[in-house]
Design a protein around this motif. Structure first.
Motif, mmCIF file in Angstrom:
data_model
loop_
_atom_site.group_PDB
_atom_site.id
_atom_site.type_symbol
_atom_site.label_atom_id
_atom_site.label_comp_id
_atom_site.label_asym_id
_atom_site.label_seq_id
_atom_site.Cartn_x
_atom_site.Cartn_y
_atom_site.Cartn_z
ATOM 1 N N LEU A 2 0.853 -1.190 0.000
ATOM 2 C CA LEU A 2 0.000 0.000 0.000
ATOM 3 C C LEU A 2 0.891 1.243 0.000
ATOM 4 C CD1 LEU A 2 -2.649 -1.173 2.617
ATOM 5 C CD2 LEU A 2 -2.970 -0.972 0.143
ATOM 6 N N PRO A 3 1.358 1.663 -1.179
ATOM 7 C CA PRO A 3 2.318 2.757 -1.240
ATOM 8 C C PRO A 3 1.770 4.092 -0.735
ATOM 9 C CG PRO A 3 1.504 2.234 -3.431
ATOM 10 C CD PRO A 3 0.996 1.160 -2.504
ATOM 11 N N ASN A 4 0.453 4.243 -0.692
ATOM 12 C CA ASN A 4 -0.147 5.496 -0.246
ATOM 13 C C ASN A 4 -0.578 5.447 1.218
ATOM 14 O OD1 ASN A 4 0.112 6.628 -2.851
ATOM 15 N ND2 ASN A 4 -1.735 5.566 -3.490
ATOM 16 N N ALA A 5 -0.095 4.477 1.963
ATOM 17 C CA ALA A 5 -0.397 4.415 3.393
ATOM 18 C C ALA A 5 0.370 5.524 4.111
ATOM 19 C CB ALA A 5 -0.021 3.058 3.965
ATOM 20 N N THR A 6 -0.289 6.134 5.069
ATOM 21 C CA THR A 6 0.321 7.188 5.864
ATOM 22 C C THR A 6 -0.385 7.239 7.212
ATOM 23 O OG1 THR A 6 1.101 9.478 5.843
ATOM 24 C CG2 THR A 6 -1.129 9.073 4.973
ATOM 25 N N ASP A 7 -0.107 8.297 7.974
ATOM 26 C CA ASP A 7 -0.789 8.442 9.260
ATOM 27 C C ASP A 7 -1.122 9.896 9.531
ATOM 28 O OD1 ASP A 7 1.859 9.249 9.972
ATOM 29 O OD2 ASP A 7 1.571 8.543 12.016
ATOM 30 N N LEU A 8 -1.811 10.095 10.644
ATOM 31 C CA LEU A 8 -2.302 11.407 11.032
ATOM 32 C C LEU A 8 -1.393 12.018 12.083
ATOM 33 C CD1 LEU A 8 -4.612 13.517 10.901
ATOM 34 C CD2 LEU A 8 -5.770 12.181 12.680
ATOM 35 N N VAL A 9 -0.827 13.178 11.782
ATOM 36 C CA VAL A 9 0.008 13.898 12.745
ATOM 37 C C VAL A 9 -0.855 14.243 13.960
ATOM 38 C CG1 VAL A 9 1.355 15.993 13.160
ATOM 39 C CG2 VAL A 9 1.466 14.850 10.918
ATOM 40 N N GLY A 10 -0.390 13.886 15.136
ATOM 41 C CA GLY A 10 -1.138 14.168 16.358
ATOM 42 C C GLY A 10 -2.202 13.141 16.683
ATOM 43 N N GLY A 11 -2.442 12.199 15.762
ATOM 44 C CA GLY A 11 -3.407 11.135 15.987
ATOM 45 C C GLY A 11 -4.810 11.647 16.249
ATOM 46 N N PHE A 12 -5.609 10.798 16.886
ATOM 47 C CA PHE A 12 -6.989 11.165 17.179
ATOM 48 C C PHE A 12 -7.056 12.418 18.046
ATOM 49 C CE2 PHE A 12 -10.673 11.249 19.919
ATOM 50 C CZ PHE A 12 -11.687 11.224 18.977
ATOM 51 N N ARG A 13 -6.154 12.528 18.981
ATOM 52 C CA ARG A 13 -6.189 13.684 19.886
ATOM 53 C C ARG A 13 -5.887 14.980 19.154
ATOM 54 N NH1 ARG A 13 -3.673 10.044 24.702
ATOM 55 N NH2 ARG A 13 -5.622 8.916 25.073
ATOM 56 N N GLY A 14 -5.058 14.927 18.123
ATOM 57 C CA GLY A 14 -4.832 16.094 17.279
ATOM 58 C C GLY A 14 -6.072 16.459 16.482
#
Length: 129
Positions: free
Chosen positions: A100-112
């Motif tokens: 999945l080359p377009n996998a990433t994450d969210l800066v700060g996660g759910f709390r952000g």
């Protein structure tokens, strides 16, 4: 620098991490919440997210696997969400490794996300098993 910090820096060097408002504006992304049930129950979830426990994440998101979730392809942008954006970076790196080359994450996660005042679904959904 600790070994863990080096591993995290390396993982993030391969990700195009998203800020909460960027994710909110993104269409057609698969948002995957890997947080424990007690966090989701206490704090809520990102609207339209799918809960997949970390222990089965690769199996549910293997684009060629027989146990994968329906409705996404190897080209789908997959955004992994944890509490604060640490574990999700490692999980997103692992998803890239399985195709999945377009996998990433969210800066700060759910709390952000919550701190940015973005929409939250109350309660906790059942994980995809």
């Amino acid at each position: 620098m600790s070994t863990l910090d080096a591993i995290l820096d390396d993982a993030r060097s391969h990700l195009q991490r998203l800020q909460p408002h960027e994710l909110h504006q993104l269409e057609d992304a698969l948002v995957v919440d890997i947080r424990p049930a007690h966090n989701r129950l206490a704090e809520g979830e990102i609207e339209n997210s799918v809960v997949v426990e970390r222990i089965v994440l690769e199996w549910r998101l293997d684009p060629a696997g027989e146990w994968r979730l329906p409705g996404f392809t190897a080209d789908t942008t997959v955004v992994v969400v944890c509490n604060e954006g640490w574990a999700s970076s490692l999980a997103a790196r692992d998803l890239q490794k399985i195709g999945l080359p377009n996998a990433t994450d969210l800066v700060g996660g759910f709390r952000g996300w919550r701190a940015a005042g973005l929409p939250i679904r109350e309660g906790g959904s059942q994980p995809v098993v």
